[in-house]
Design an enzyme around this catalytic site. Structure first.
Site, PDB file in Angstrom:
ATOM      1  N   LYS A 181       0.842  -1.186   0.000  1.00  0.00           N
ATOM      2  CA  LYS A 181       0.000   0.000   0.000  1.00  0.00           C
ATOM      3  C   LYS A 181       0.881   1.240   0.000  1.00  0.00           C
ATOM      4  CE  LYS A 181      -3.920  -2.029   2.442  1.00  0.00           C
ATOM      5  NZ  LYS A 181      -4.889  -1.862   1.354  1.00  0.00           N
ATOM      6  N   GLU A 211      -6.607  -8.986  -1.708  1.00  0.00           N
ATOM      7  CA  GLU A 211      -6.503 -10.253  -0.985  1.00  0.00           C
ATOM      8  C   GLU A 211      -7.799 -10.674  -0.310  1.00  0.00           C
ATOM      9  OE1 GLU A 211      -7.057  -7.759   2.189  1.00  0.00           O
ATOM     10  OE2 GLU A 211      -5.796  -7.386   0.462  1.00  0.00           O
ATOM     11  N   ARG A 217     -10.826 -10.752  -1.325  1.00  0.00           N
ATOM     12  CA  ARG A 217     -11.677 -11.603  -2.161  1.00  0.00           C
ATOM     13  C   ARG A 217     -11.139 -13.036  -2.240  1.00  0.00           C
ATOM     14  NH1 ARG A 217     -10.910  -7.579  -7.102  1.00  0.00           N
ATOM     15  NH2 ARG A 217     -10.896  -6.229  -5.274  1.00  0.00           N
TER      16      ARG A 217
END
Length: 517
Positions: free
Chosen positions: A291, A363, A365
């Site tokens: 991120k 991640e 999902r």
């Protein structure tokens, strides 16, 4: 948590630290709400004018404090805004009462006892006020003032906040009927739901160094034992043996191994079975697809979906709902390391499908896909998954509304109605078929990424691929409302909110009553 009781006592003679009344916003100024008649009478019918002189308008969230009139045992009157005054012969809606009670409870931090004389027409009003009080009084103090509170002050129990004041200890609801079954049931429901919702808030607020997948699973096991819920925990060995490639893949970069927790509440009178599936990423760094700076600080909240599912199952058990409810908590920590999943890797999921991982920060999902397929094997009447899944949903609906997607229009409408009845802001969203093409992979059955535009809908389409054939399913993307980074409002605190808990409980209640067909 704040103690909650009903009372028919007259407001002037009740011993308390404060008396809470309502004030609405009228066309010509503030309007004193029902429940405050005794206070208004003590001001010779001029309470509205006094409040207006003090700057009150009746707007939602407004708090005005004034000394109690002569003859009142409580020394303080707290007038809280209810928003626009209702029309003639109409009462204030439940959410207005809930929010006003929450604002007042938070304003009374440090008080031992407060009496709430807000408008009560029926038991539902009493329940809404009770919910507002219990949710508004919440504070997370487990890691504050340790020198004063000692080691045992955890999860807000017997602890003071940073300002040295404890939450409101006791709330007495006036205008209710303590011996009336409907009123008693409404208060008991409020206590059960709010205690579990606040437990979900505690989990979301707990730092990830103290809440990894194993620790979360242990908390679920303890709660299940306490409330007669059957629990099964799959550790990394069981997950590997079972072929849960999604959960294992996401958790492969962390020193904390993943878990899949199954909580089963059963009722001997149940005719329907609901399955709730929660995303439980106890910390999300984004994995190898890190991120960007500024996006990591609140990623302890990425297990909010699992927290909501956990709380809803326990609440259903405490309420004794006549419906079977199974909760699936897909728990993993998404970290970068030499063993982490890489962009370009292919995972074989529990369903047997293969997924090309194009972005390791997509991640949630992946863990949900395994849990959805596991839930599908039991052929429940419906599955609802809950997840802080996409930033795209926040862009679409903001920070206070969650999206609802489904493979059945009627069920999507029912979930949306359950949210509205609970006071949670939600909005029905589509699953456009043309977006499915963007997830086609030359290497695997499907990719975990698709078109950038409509990313929240793409995620929903991905999840749909892992729902068993013929099973009704809905997906709640709570990325916006799950964690409040701003100041508190209504009964919503800063930090973890417990988003979707009340919607899931209401959905279970409606299912038990046969309202979902």
């Amino acid at each position: 948590m704040t103690a909650l009781t009903l009372s028919t006592a007259a407001a002037p003679g009740l011993r308390a630290d404060a008396l809470v009344i309502g004030v609405a916003k009228g066309a010509k100024g503030p309007v004193v709400a029902p429940g405050a008649e005794a206070v208004d009478k003590a001001y010779d019918g001029g309470l509205a004018g006094v409040l207006e002189t003090l700057g009150a308008s009746g707007a939602e969230g407004e708090v005005t404090k004034l000394p109690a009139p002569s003859g009142f045992k409580a020394p303080l009157v707290v007038a809280v805004g209810l928003g626009d005054a209702p029309g003639k012969d109409a009462g204030h809606d439940a959410e207005a009462l809930r929010r006003a009670a929450g604002v007042a409870a938070r304003a009374l931090t440090g008080c031992r006892k407060a009496a709430f004389a807000l408008p009560v027409v029926d038991a539902d009003d009493a329940g809404a006020i009770g919910e507002g009080v219990l949710l508004g009084a919440y504070s997370f103090t487990a890691y504050k003032d340790t020198a004063k509170n000692g080691k045992g002050a955890r999860n807000g129990k017997d602890a003071k906040g940073g300002n040295g004041k404890a939450p409101l200890a006791e709330a007495v609801l006036l205008g209710g009927k303590p011996r009336d079954k409907a009123y008693k049931a409404a208060v008991e429901r409020a206590v059960a739901v709010c205690e579990e919702l606040n437990r979900a808030r505690d989990l979301v607020n707990t730092p990830p160094n103290d809440l990894d997948p194993e620790a979360f699973a242990a908390i679920a096991q303890a709660a299940a034992k306490e409330h007669g819920i059957k629990v099964q925990v799959l550790d990394e060995k069981a997950l590997a043996k079972g072929g849960y490639g999604g959960i294992l893949g996401v958790g492969s970069g962390s020193a904390s191994a993943p878990r899949l927790v199954k909580l089963s509440y059963t009722s001997s009178k149940a005719k329907k079975h609901l399955a709730f599936v929660g995303k439980g990423i106890t910390y999300d760094s984004g994995g190898i697809s890190l991120k960007p700076a500024g996006h990591n600080e609140t990623m302890k909240c990425d297990m909010s979906g699992a927290a909501a599912v956990f709380a809803a199952v326990v609440a259903a058990a405490r309420l004794g709902l006549e419906v079977n409810v199974t909760g699936w908590l897909a728990l993993a920590e998404n970290m970068p390391s030499g063993s982490a999943v890489r962009p370009g890797d292919v995972l074989r999921m529990y369903s047997g499908k293969t997924v090309e991982v194009l972005n390791t920060d997509a991640e949630g999902r992946l863990v949900l896909a395994d849990a959805l397929w596991a839930a599908s094997q039991e052929k429940p009447d419906a599955i609802v998954d809950v997840a802080t899944l996409t930033g795209a949903m926040m862009l679409a609906l903001g920070s206070r509304t969650f999206g609802v997607m489904a493979n059945d229009d009627a069920f999507r409408a029912a979930v949306h109605e359950a949210a509205e009845e609970s006071g949670e802001a939600a909005w029905p969203m589509p699953l456009p078929e043309h977006l499915r093409k963007g997830m086609e992979s030359a290497t695997a059955d499907i990719a975990n990424m698709g078109e950038r535009m409509g990313g929240g809908l793409v995620a929903g389409l991905f999840l749909r691929e892992f729902v068993g054939e013929g099973i009704t399913w809905a997906h709640l993307d709570i990325a916006g409302p799950a964690f409040n980074e701003g100041g508190p409002f209504g009964y919503t605190p800063k930090g973890g909110t417990g988003s979707a808990v009340r919607t899931l409980v209401r959905l279970a209640e409606r299912t038990a009553a046969g309202d979902l067909g």
